[in-house]
Design an enzyme around this catalytic site. Structure first.
Site, PDB file in Angstrom:
ATOM      1  N   HIS A   1     -10.384  -5.910  -2.489  1.00  0.00           N
ATOM      2  CA  HIS A   1      -9.029  -6.000  -1.947  1.00  0.00           C
ATOM      3  C   HIS A   1      -9.047  -6.288  -0.454  1.00  0.00           C
ATOM      4  O   HIS A   1      -9.933  -5.879   0.265  1.00  0.00           O
ATOM      5  CB  HIS A   1      -8.207  -4.745  -2.238  1.00  0.00           C
ATOM      6  CG  HIS A   1      -8.803  -3.457  -1.742  1.00  0.00           C
ATOM      7  ND1 HIS A   1      -9.897  -2.864  -2.326  1.00  0.00           N
ATOM      8  CD2 HIS A   1      -8.438  -2.647  -0.723  1.00  0.00           C
ATOM      9  CE1 HIS A   1     -10.178  -1.734  -1.695  1.00  0.00           C
ATOM     10  NE2 HIS A   1      -9.316  -1.594  -0.715  1.00  0.00           N
ATOM     11  N   LEU A   2      -8.030  -7.051  -0.048  1.00  0.00           N
ATOM     12  CA  LEU A   2      -7.764  -7.320   1.354  1.00  0.00           C
ATOM     13  C   LEU A   2      -6.590  -6.463   1.792  1.00  0.00           C
ATOM     14  O   LEU A   2      -5.634  -6.290   1.033  1.00  0.00           O
ATOM     15  CB  LEU A   2      -7.373  -8.783   1.576  1.00  0.00           C
ATOM     16  CG  LEU A   2      -8.302  -9.884   1.131  1.00  0.00           C
ATOM     17  CD1 LEU A   2      -7.667 -11.241   1.407  1.00  0.00           C
ATOM     18  CD2 LEU A   2      -9.644  -9.767   1.829  1.00  0.00           C
ATOM     19  N   HIS A   3      -6.654  -5.971   3.010  1.00  0.00           N
ATOM     20  CA  HIS A   3      -5.520  -5.283   3.622  1.00  0.00           C
ATOM     21  C   HIS A   3      -4.847  -6.280   4.556  1.00  0.00           C
ATOM     22  O   HIS A   3      -5.497  -6.802   5.464  1.00  0.00           O
ATOM     23  CB  HIS A   3      -5.980  -4.084   4.459  1.00  0.00           C
ATOM     24  CG  HIS A   3      -6.611  -2.987   3.682  1.00  0.00           C
ATOM     25  ND1 HIS A   3      -5.903  -1.888   3.258  1.00  0.00           N
ATOM     26  CD2 HIS A   3      -7.887  -2.819   3.253  1.00  0.00           C
ATOM     27  CE1 HIS A   3      -6.723  -1.078   2.624  1.00  0.00           C
ATOM     28  NE2 HIS A   3      -7.929  -1.621   2.593  1.00  0.00           N
TER      29      HIS A   3
ATOM     30  N   ASP B   1       0.856  -1.179   0.000  1.00  0.00           N
ATOM     31  CA  ASP B   1       0.000   0.000   0.000  1.00  0.00           C
ATOM     32  C   ASP B   1       0.899   1.239   0.000  1.00  0.00           C
ATOM     33  O   ASP B   1       1.874   1.292   0.762  1.00  0.00           O
ATOM     34  CB  ASP B   1      -0.885  -0.015   1.252  1.00  0.00           C
ATOM     35  CG  ASP B   1      -2.031   0.968   1.187  1.00  0.00           C
ATOM     36  OD1 ASP B   1      -1.791   2.156   0.892  1.00  0.00           O
ATOM     37  OD2 ASP B   1      -3.171   0.558   1.459  1.00  0.00           O
ATOM     38  N   ILE B   2       0.581   2.231  -0.832  1.00  0.00           N
ATOM     39  CA  ILE B   2       1.416   3.446  -0.889  1.00  0.00           C
ATOM     40  C   ILE B   2       1.139   4.387   0.285  1.00  0.00           C
ATOM     41  O   ILE B   2       1.894   5.318   0.519  1.00  0.00           O
ATOM     42  CB  ILE B   2       1.268   4.210  -2.219  1.00  0.00           C
ATOM     43  CG1 ILE B   2      -0.162   4.696  -2.431  1.00  0.00           C
ATOM     44  CG2 ILE B   2       1.769   3.364  -3.375  1.00  0.00           C
ATOM     45  CD1 ILE B   2      -0.312   5.679  -3.574  1.00  0.00           C
TER      46      ILE B   2
ATOM     47  N   GLY C   1     -13.091  -1.861   1.514  1.00  0.00           N
ATOM     48  CA  GLY C   1     -13.713  -1.898   0.205  1.00  0.00           C
ATOM     49  C   GLY C   1     -14.322  -0.612  -0.294  1.00  0.00           C
ATOM     50  O   GLY C   1     -15.033  -0.626  -1.290  1.00  0.00           O
TER      51      GLY C   1
END
Length: 131
Positions: free
Chosen positions: A93-95, A29-30, A86
């Protein structure tokens, strides 16, 4: 119109990809909330986790699970937390968030990662994945 994540899949936007196969992609993740914060996505463009087809949904967690030991090794965290929000990008996507306390799962802690820090973390995670 393609989502931001679809553009990452196609290489139109740079990302620190740490693991990829023909169906899924994991990348840093940025705006990590903790060092090593990784996003895991299916390569099909689909907005909502709970309306994914069963086969894609069934493969998402086993793919994400492959990244977890590398994140634990690289960050020294107690656990890797999983979140599904989401709302940020309309692409499932999953974090995966390295954490030592439940309070670590807080988007208020997110801050822009520098290109250098993200590249260094990406290198470390990819190296750990190679074993």
């Amino acid at each position: 119109m393609s989502t931001l994540f679809t553009r990452i899949i196609h290489g139109e936007i740079p990302a620190q990809k740490v693991l990829e196969d023909d169906r899924y992609l994991a990348f840093l993740d940025i705006r990590p909330i903790r060092p090593g914060h990784t996003l895991v996505i299916p390569k099909i463009e689909h907005d909502y986790l709970f309306t994914l087809d069963d086969e894609t949904l069934a493969g998402l967690l086993p793919f994400a699970k492959r990244v977890v030991p590398a994140l634990e090794q690289v960050t020294g965290c107690k656990r890797v937390g999983v979140m599904v929000a989401g709302l940020e990008v309309p692409h499932t996507h999953l974090h995966l968030v390295p954490m030592n306390a439940i309070s670590d799962l807080n988007f208020a802690h997110a801050k822009e990662g520098t290109a250098e820090a993200l590249a260094a973390m990406g290198d470390r995670v990819r190296e750990a994945l190679r074993g």
